[in-house]
Design a protein around this motif. Sequence first.
Motif, PDB file in Angstrom:
ATOM      1  N   LEU A 184     -28.092 -12.455  -6.937  1.00  0.00           N
ATOM      2  CA  LEU A 184     -27.068 -11.676  -7.644  1.00  0.00           C
ATOM      3  C   LEU A 184     -27.699 -10.626  -8.546  1.00  0.00           C
ATOM      4  O   LEU A 184     -27.245  -9.479  -8.601  1.00  0.00           O
ATOM      5  N   LYS A 185     -28.744 -11.009  -9.269  1.00  0.00           N
ATOM      6  CA  LYS A 185     -29.397 -10.057 -10.183  1.00  0.00           C
ATOM      7  C   LYS A 185     -30.073  -8.931  -9.406  1.00  0.00           C
ATOM      8  O   LYS A 185     -30.062  -7.782  -9.827  1.00  0.00           O
ATOM      9  N   GLN A 186     -30.659  -9.293  -8.277  1.00  0.00           N
ATOM     10  CA  GLN A 186     -31.388  -8.285  -7.513  1.00  0.00           C
ATOM     11  C   GLN A 186     -30.449  -7.268  -6.875  1.00  0.00           C
ATOM     12  O   GLN A 186     -30.813  -6.109  -6.704  1.00  0.00           O
ATOM     13  N   PHE A 187     -29.230  -7.698  -6.573  1.00  0.00           N
ATOM     14  CA  PHE A 187     -28.313  -6.811  -5.866  1.00  0.00           C
ATOM     15  C   PHE A 187     -27.084  -6.438  -6.679  1.00  0.00           C
ATOM     16  O   PHE A 187     -26.058  -6.068  -6.131  1.00  0.00           O
ATOM     17  N   GLY A 188     -27.193  -6.578  -8.003  1.00  0.00           N
ATOM     18  CA  GLY A 188     -26.223  -5.938  -8.874  1.00  0.00           C
ATOM     19  C   GLY A 188     -24.955  -6.688  -9.168  1.00  0.00           C
ATOM     20  O   GLY A 188     -24.045  -6.138  -9.789  1.00  0.00           O
ATOM     21  N   GLU A 189     -24.836  -7.967  -8.763  1.00  0.00           N
ATOM     22  CA  GLU A 189     -23.631  -8.730  -9.082  1.00  0.00           C
ATOM     23  C   GLU A 189     -23.893  -9.526 -10.356  1.00  0.00           C
ATOM     24  O   GLU A 189     -24.419 -10.616 -10.325  1.00  0.00           O
ATOM     25  N   SER A 190     -23.470  -8.990 -11.502  1.00  0.00           N
ATOM     26  CA  SER A 190     -23.820  -9.610 -12.780  1.00  0.00           C
ATOM     27  C   SER A 190     -22.702 -10.453 -13.371  1.00  0.00           C
ATOM     28  O   SER A 190     -22.907 -11.165 -14.348  1.00  0.00           O
ATOM     29  N   GLU A 191     -21.487 -10.395 -12.805  1.00  0.00           N
ATOM     30  CA  GLU A 191     -20.380 -11.117 -13.420  1.00  0.00           C
ATOM     31  C   GLU A 191     -20.419 -12.612 -13.149  1.00  0.00           C
ATOM     32  O   GLU A 191     -19.747 -13.387 -13.793  1.00  0.00           O
ATOM     33  N   MET A 192     -21.194 -13.037 -12.177  1.00  0.00           N
ATOM     34  CA  MET A 192     -21.288 -14.453 -11.829  1.00  0.00           C
ATOM     35  C   MET A 192     -22.652 -14.973 -12.268  1.00  0.00           C
ATOM     36  O   MET A 192     -23.677 -14.404 -11.936  1.00  0.00           O
ATOM     37  N   ASP A 193     -22.641 -16.062 -13.048  1.00  0.00           N
ATOM     38  CA  ASP A 193     -23.892 -16.655 -13.499  1.00  0.00           C
ATOM     39  C   ASP A 193     -23.788 -18.164 -13.323  1.00  0.00           C
ATOM     40  O   ASP A 193     -23.136 -18.843 -14.101  1.00  0.00           O
ATOM     41  N   ILE A 194     -24.400 -18.670 -12.274  1.00  0.00           N
ATOM     42  CA  ILE A 194     -24.274 -20.083 -11.921  1.00  0.00           C
ATOM     43  C   ILE A 194     -25.185 -20.915 -12.820  1.00  0.00           C
ATOM     44  O   ILE A 194     -26.331 -20.552 -13.069  1.00  0.00           O
ATOM     45  N   THR A 195     -24.658 -22.020 -13.325  1.00  0.00           N
ATOM     46  CA  THR A 195     -25.426 -22.852 -14.240  1.00  0.00           C
ATOM     47  C   THR A 195     -26.659 -23.428 -13.556  1.00  0.00           C
ATOM     48  O   THR A 195     -26.568 -24.027 -12.485  1.00  0.00           O
ATOM     49  N   THR A 196     -27.808 -23.247 -14.184  1.00  0.00           N
ATOM     50  CA  THR A 196     -29.047 -23.837 -13.689  1.00  0.00           C
ATOM     51  C   THR A 196     -29.709 -24.601 -14.828  1.00  0.00           C
ATOM     52  O   THR A 196     -29.585 -24.239 -15.995  1.00  0.00           O
ATOM     53  N   SER A 197     -30.406 -25.655 -14.492  1.00  0.00           N
ATOM     54  CA  SER A 197     -31.149 -26.416 -15.498  1.00  0.00           C
ATOM     55  C   SER A 197     -32.126 -27.319 -14.780  1.00  0.00           C
ATOM     56  O   SER A 197     -32.146 -27.398 -13.551  1.00  0.00           O
ATOM     57  N   GLN A 198     -32.941 -28.028 -15.549  1.00  0.00           N
ATOM     58  CA  GLN A 198     -33.880 -28.983 -14.960  1.00  0.00           C
ATOM     59  C   GLN A 198     -33.195 -30.285 -14.595  1.00  0.00           C
ATOM     60  O   GLN A 198     -33.787 -31.159 -13.964  1.00  0.00           O
ATOM     61  N   PHE A 199     -31.934 -30.445 -14.978  1.00  0.00           N
ATOM     62  CA  PHE A 199     -31.233 -31.698 -14.721  1.00  0.00           C
ATOM     63  C   PHE A 199     -30.592 -31.693 -13.351  1.00  0.00           C
ATOM     64  O   PHE A 199     -29.947 -30.714 -12.963  1.00  0.00           O
ATOM     65  N   PRO A 200     -30.735 -32.787 -12.589  1.00  0.00           N
ATOM     66  CA  PRO A 200     -30.110 -32.842 -11.263  1.00  0.00           C
ATOM     67  C   PRO A 200     -28.592 -32.779 -11.347  1.00  0.00           C
ATOM     68  O   PRO A 200     -27.982 -33.301 -12.272  1.00  0.00           O
ATOM     69  N   GLY A 201     -27.964 -32.137 -10.361  1.00  0.00           N
ATOM     70  CA  GLY A 201     -26.522 -32.197 -10.218  1.00  0.00           C
ATOM     71  C   GLY A 201     -25.747 -31.275 -11.126  1.00  0.00           C
ATOM     72  O   GLY A 201     -24.689 -31.642 -11.625  1.00  0.00           O
ATOM     73  N   THR A 202     -26.229 -30.049 -11.380  1.00  0.00           N
ATOM     74  CA  THR A 202     -25.505 -29.164 -12.292  1.00  0.00           C
ATOM     75  C   THR A 202     -24.365 -28.416 -11.621  1.00  0.00           C
ATOM     76  O   THR A 202     -23.436 -27.977 -12.293  1.00  0.00           O
ATOM     77  N   THR A 203     -24.411 -28.220 -10.308  1.00  0.00           N
ATOM     78  CA  THR A 203     -23.284 -27.613  -9.590  1.00  0.00           C
ATOM     79  C   THR A 203     -22.383 -28.736  -9.082  1.00  0.00           C
ATOM     80  O   THR A 203     -22.840 -29.631  -8.381  1.00  0.00           O
ATOM     81  N   LEU A 204     -21.090 -28.683  -9.439  1.00  0.00           N
ATOM     82  CA  LEU A 204     -20.202 -29.804  -9.158  1.00  0.00           C
ATOM     83  C   LEU A 204     -19.150 -29.524  -8.102  1.00  0.00           C
ATOM     84  O   LEU A 204     -18.431 -30.416  -7.701  1.00  0.00           O
ATOM     85  N   ASP A 205     -19.003 -28.322  -7.656  1.00  0.00           N
ATOM     86  CA  ASP A 205     -18.064 -28.018  -6.592  1.00  0.00           C
ATOM     87  C   ASP A 205     -18.537 -26.745  -5.905  1.00  0.00           C
ATOM     88  O   ASP A 205     -19.462 -26.086  -6.369  1.00  0.00           O
ATOM     89  N   VAL A 206     -17.909 -26.402  -4.805  1.00  0.00           N
ATOM     90  CA  VAL A 206     -18.320 -25.219  -4.057  1.00  0.00           C
ATOM     91  C   VAL A 206     -17.973 -23.958  -4.856  1.00  0.00           C
ATOM     92  O   VAL A 206     -16.857 -23.821  -5.358  1.00  0.00           O
ATOM     93  N   ILE A 207     -18.950 -23.060  -4.990  1.00  0.00           N
ATOM     94  CA  ILE A 207     -18.746 -21.794  -5.690  1.00  0.00           C
ATOM     95  C   ILE A 207     -18.786 -20.675  -4.658  1.00  0.00           C
ATOM     96  O   ILE A 207     -19.757 -20.538  -3.914  1.00  0.00           O
ATOM     97  N   GLU A 208     -17.724 -19.856  -4.619  1.00  0.00           N
ATOM     98  CA  GLU A 208     -17.622 -18.770  -3.645  1.00  0.00           C
ATOM     99  C   GLU A 208     -18.000 -17.445  -4.279  1.00  0.00           C
ATOM    100  O   GLU A 208     -17.529 -17.091  -5.354  1.00  0.00           O
ATOM    101  N   ILE A 209     -18.886 -16.701  -3.601  1.00  0.00           N
ATOM    102  CA  ILE A 209     -19.319 -15.377  -4.052  1.00  0.00           C
ATOM    103  C   ILE A 209     -19.075 -14.392  -2.912  1.00  0.00           C
ATOM    104  O   ILE A 209     -19.723 -14.486  -1.865  1.00  0.00           O
ATOM    105  N   PRO A 210     -18.128 -13.464  -3.044  1.00  0.00           N
ATOM    106  CA  PRO A 210     -17.841 -12.525  -1.958  1.00  0.00           C
ATOM    107  C   PRO A 210     -19.054 -11.671  -1.605  1.00  0.00           C
ATOM    108  O   PRO A 210     -19.764 -11.172  -2.482  1.00  0.00           O
ATOM    109  N   LEU A 211     -19.286 -11.522  -0.302  1.00  0.00           N
ATOM    110  CA  LEU A 211     -20.349 -10.636   0.185  1.00  0.00           C
ATOM    111  C   LEU A 211     -19.776  -9.280   0.590  1.00  0.00           C
ATOM    112  O   LEU A 211     -20.390  -8.247   0.375  1.00  0.00           O
ATOM    113  N   ASP A 212     -18.608  -9.319   1.211  1.00  0.00           N
ATOM    114  CA  ASP A 212     -17.899  -8.097   1.588  1.00  0.00           C
ATOM    115  C   ASP A 212     -16.426  -8.471   1.726  1.00  0.00           C
ATOM    116  O   ASP A 212     -15.996  -9.535   1.244  1.00  0.00           O
ATOM    117  N   THR A 213     -15.634  -7.639   2.362  1.00  0.00           N
ATOM    118  CA  THR A 213     -14.196  -7.893   2.438  1.00  0.00           C
ATOM    119  C   THR A 213     -13.829  -9.051   3.363  1.00  0.00           C
ATOM    120  O   THR A 213     -12.709  -9.570   3.307  1.00  0.00           O
TER     121      THR A 213
END
Length: 369
Positions: A184-213
């Motif tokens: 996202l940072k490399q290609f200019g999509e800054s409004e989405m920031d997915i939680t990251t950490s050293q702790f296992p299991g930080t993403t709890l459901d499917v997160i959708e990020i549009p690529l095109d229409t």
Amino acid sequence: MDKQEMELHCVGCGVAIQTEDREKLGYAPPQALERETVICQRCHRIKHYNEASTVTLGDDDFVRILNSIGNTKSLVVQVVDIFDFNGSWLRGLPRFVGGNPILLVGNKVDLLPKNVNRNRLVNWMRKSAADLGLKPLDVVLVSARKGEGIDRLVAAMNEHRKGRDIYIVGVTNVGKSSLINRLLKQFGESEMDITTSQFPGTTLDVIEIPLDTTSSLFDTPGIVNRDQLVHKVAPQELKLIMPDKPIKPRVYQLNAEQTLFVGGLARIDFVKGERQPFVFYLSNHLNVHRTKLAKADELYAKHKGELLAPPGREAAEKIVWDTFTFKVPSGTHDIVISGLGWIALHGKGANVNVHVPKGVAVGLRHSLI
């Protein structure tokens, strides 16, 4: 329809937002709904205070998510941790995702010693994947933390997805969310920031990020591999076990009937064989202690939780040990401890016993390096 009436999802972990119960998953204070992007209280604590959370999805939820991918026409990107290839392998993935093609991505390449031959590593991953029942379309090496290999990954995804959606899958802590944030940072999509950490299991459901229409990229929750050592230690000890810099191999010339302790997390007994080097590939923060095999039990009983740590004394008292016995052939082989690292043997064969906390997987493979 305003935000309060819509079903909102946390942009950090994907969970449905609720404002009623602070103790339940997805809670956010009502005033948070006024923001452009909404983040749950749990993600806020992880991001700003580095607090661990014990909330994870159950096995049934993971199976449901993986099976749902099998009902789509998409490209599946399996992310593995190169430092913990075996421990981060997602078992049975082709069966879950049906006929969808799979691209294999090795993350955290920056943690390996700099002299590792990348072409040889790719070939090793292809063969290892085939041995585990997967024939990937391609293999790509990346470092989400450093940005290495991202352009190559994007090119491979665009080549193989053919306009379809992309699902990124993997076990907990392989760096999926960090990888997506790098994209996202490399290609200019800054409004989405997915939680990251050293702790296992930080993403709890499917997160959708549009690529095109017509297509999207989906970040899925990390599947818990309970064989990994990271699930056996306290959250504050994860930073000691998980490498954050290139690992420095440590070489110990051993005679038979000598023992090496990796903190209080693993014990390696060289039972029989000619004098030879044991090369340890572990986090640089972990201490390795040598002793005679005959004195190993006494040393552990006296120094567990102190000289032999992590874990601390209280946790060490509760450990139940499993023992794995290996007759290592001559040549180059690795003894792999899931979630901890590996020990390379390059001698004329050896009989080795490995003791680890019960439930942690240990295996033998052809040498990675």
